[in-house]
Design a protein around this motif. Structure first.
Motif, mmCIF file in Angstrom:
data_model
loop_
_atom_site.group_PDB
_atom_site.id
_atom_site.type_symbol
_atom_site.label_atom_id
_atom_site.label_comp_id
_atom_site.label_asym_id
_atom_site.label_seq_id
_atom_site.Cartn_x
_atom_site.Cartn_y
_atom_site.Cartn_z
ATOM 1 N N MET A 1 19.857 19.299 5.482
ATOM 2 C CA MET A 1 19.057 18.107 5.311
ATOM 3 C C MET A 1 19.797 16.919 5.918
ATOM 4 O O MET A 1 20.979 16.729 5.675
ATOM 5 C CB MET A 1 18.786 17.877 3.823
ATOM 6 N N THR A 2 19.077 16.138 6.674
ATOM 7 C CA THR A 2 19.695 14.978 7.317
ATOM 8 C C THR A 2 19.617 13.761 6.398
ATOM 9 O O THR A 2 18.850 13.743 5.423
ATOM 10 C CB THR A 2 18.980 14.638 8.638
ATOM 11 N N ARG A 3 20.380 12.754 6.749
ATOM 12 C CA ARG A 3 20.336 11.499 5.998
ATOM 13 C C ARG A 3 18.950 10.875 6.097
ATOM 14 O O ARG A 3 18.448 10.279 5.138
ATOM 15 C CB ARG A 3 21.410 10.551 6.525
ATOM 16 N N GLN A 4 18.305 11.002 7.246
ATOM 17 C CA GLN A 4 16.953 10.480 7.427
ATOM 18 C C GLN A 4 15.973 11.174 6.484
ATOM 19 O O GLN A 4 15.076 10.529 5.928
ATOM 20 C CB GLN A 4 16.503 10.634 8.891
ATOM 21 N N ASP A 5 16.146 12.481 6.281
ATOM 22 C CA ASP A 5 15.313 13.214 5.319
ATOM 23 C C ASP A 5 15.481 12.635 3.916
ATOM 24 O O ASP A 5 14.506 12.456 3.181
ATOM 25 C CB ASP A 5 15.673 14.700 5.287
ATOM 26 N N VAL A 6 16.726 12.356 3.553
ATOM 27 C CA VAL A 6 17.003 11.776 2.238
ATOM 28 C C VAL A 6 16.331 10.412 2.117
ATOM 29 O O VAL A 6 15.715 10.096 1.091
ATOM 30 C CB VAL A 6 18.525 11.678 1.984
ATOM 31 N N LEU A 7 16.405 9.611 3.165
ATOM 32 C CA LEU A 7 15.775 8.289 3.164
ATOM 33 C C LEU A 7 14.267 8.411 2.949
ATOM 34 O O LEU A 7 13.687 7.720 2.099
ATOM 35 C CB LEU A 7 16.070 7.556 4.469
ATOM 36 N N GLU A 8 13.626 9.278 3.692
ATOM 37 C CA GLU A 8 12.170 9.438 3.584
ATOM 38 C C GLU A 8 11.763 9.954 2.211
ATOM 39 O O GLU A 8 10.787 9.469 1.620
ATOM 40 C CB GLU A 8 11.651 10.362 4.687
ATOM 41 N N LYS A 9 12.503 10.909 1.668
ATOM 42 C CA LYS A 9 12.177 11.444 0.343
ATOM 43 C C LYS A 9 12.432 10.397 -0.738
ATOM 44 O O LYS A 9 11.701 10.334 -1.731
ATOM 45 C CB LYS A 9 12.969 12.723 0.070
ATOM 46 N N THR A 10 13.454 9.580 -0.554
ATOM 47 C CA THR A 10 13.737 8.507 -1.501
ATOM 48 C C THR A 10 12.593 7.498 -1.505
ATOM 49 O O THR A 10 12.133 7.067 -2.567
ATOM 50 C CB THR A 10 15.073 7.823 -1.157
ATOM 51 N N LYS A 11 12.114 7.139 -0.327
ATOM 52 C CA LYS A 11 10.976 6.217 -0.247
ATOM 53 C C LYS A 11 9.740 6.817 -0.919
ATOM 54 O O LYS A 11 8.982 6.110 -1.584
ATOM 55 C CB LYS A 11 10.655 5.878 1.211
ATOM 56 N N LYS A 12 9.543 8.125 -0.775
ATOM 57 C CA LYS A 12 8.394 8.773 -1.401
ATOM 58 C C LYS A 12 8.503 8.726 -2.920
ATOM 59 O O LYS A 12 7.521 8.444 -3.611
ATOM 60 C CB LYS A 12 8.254 10.218 -0.933
ATOM 61 N N VAL A 13 9.691 8.953 -3.446
ATOM 62 C CA VAL A 13 9.891 8.876 -4.892
ATOM 63 C C VAL A 13 9.608 7.459 -5.380
ATOM 64 O O VAL A 13 8.934 7.263 -6.403
ATOM 65 C CB VAL A 13 11.319 9.329 -5.285
ATOM 66 N N ILE A 14 10.104 6.471 -4.657
ATOM 67 C CA ILE A 14 9.849 5.074 -5.038
ATOM 68 C C ILE A 14 8.345 4.802 -5.024
ATOM 69 O O ILE A 14 7.807 4.195 -5.948
ATOM 70 C CB ILE A 14 10.614 4.102 -4.120
ATOM 71 N N HIS A 15 7.664 5.271 -3.995
ATOM 72 C CA HIS A 15 6.217 5.068 -3.918
ATOM 73 C C HIS A 15 5.497 5.788 -5.065
ATOM 74 O O HIS A 15 4.547 5.244 -5.643
ATOM 75 C CB HIS A 15 5.672 5.552 -2.579
ATOM 76 N N ASP A 16 5.937 6.996 -5.401
ATOM 77 C CA ASP A 16 5.320 7.732 -6.507
ATOM 78 C C ASP A 16 5.490 6.977 -7.829
ATOM 79 O O ASP A 16 4.592 6.989 -8.669
ATOM 80 C CB ASP A 16 5.914 9.134 -6.634
ATOM 81 N N CYS A 17 6.636 6.338 -8.017
ATOM 82 C CA CYS A 17 6.901 5.588 -9.246
ATOM 83 C C CYS A 17 6.197 4.225 -9.251
ATOM 84 O O CYS A 17 5.827 3.723 -10.307
ATOM 85 C CB CYS A 17 8.402 5.376 -9.427
ATOM 86 N N PHE A 18 6.056 3.647 -8.069
ATOM 87 C CA PHE A 18 5.462 2.319 -7.919
ATOM 88 C C PHE A 18 4.431 2.348 -6.798
ATOM 89 O O PHE A 18 4.687 1.882 -5.683
ATOM 90 C CB PHE A 18 6.558 1.280 -7.608
ATOM 91 N N PRO A 19 3.248 2.909 -7.067
ATOM 92 C CA PRO A 19 2.253 3.130 -6.009
ATOM 93 C C PRO A 19 1.763 1.854 -5.318
ATOM 94 O O PRO A 19 1.289 1.922 -4.182
ATOM 95 C CB PRO A 19 1.107 3.832 -6.720
ATOM 96 N N ASP A 20 1.886 0.715 -5.963
ATOM 97 C CA ASP A 20 1.438 -0.531 -5.340
ATOM 98 C C ASP A 20 2.451 -1.091 -4.341
ATOM 99 O O ASP A 20 2.147 -2.021 -3.605
ATOM 100 C CB ASP A 20 1.143 -1.595 -6.404
#
Length: 82
Positions: A1-20
């Motif tokens: 897994m690349t650092r970019q993958d971690v970044l994208e998945k982190t953003k997805k988790v943030i969006h899932d927690c805060f959809p707005d």
């Protein structure tokens, strides 16, 4: 897994927690607790979800040192199995 993958998945988790929240506008320099709508309890929620997703443990004493999105990504990336 690349650092970019971690970044994208982190953003997805943030969006899932805060959809707005528009996570696409977040950069690695975005300060999480002042430039977003994430308060301290929200931050704990995000960190717990990231720990579960990546199967890592970030020590609580380090949490207060994580201020930007890039800091969070770095903390996770250093701990994942590569």
């Amino acid at each position: 897994m690349t650092r970019q993958d971690v970044l994208e998945k982190t953003k997805k988790v943030i969006h899932d927690c805060f959809p707005d929240m528009d996570v696409q506008l977040m950069t690695e320099q975005t300060v999480i607790n002042t430039e977003t709508a994430i308060d301290s309890m929200g931050f704990v929620l995000v960190i717990c979800k990231l720990e579960a997703l990546f199967d890592v443990r970030i020590p609580e004493r380090q949490w207060n040192k994580l201020s930007t999105l890039g800091d969070v990504v770095d903390a996770i990336y250093k701990r994942i199995e590569k």
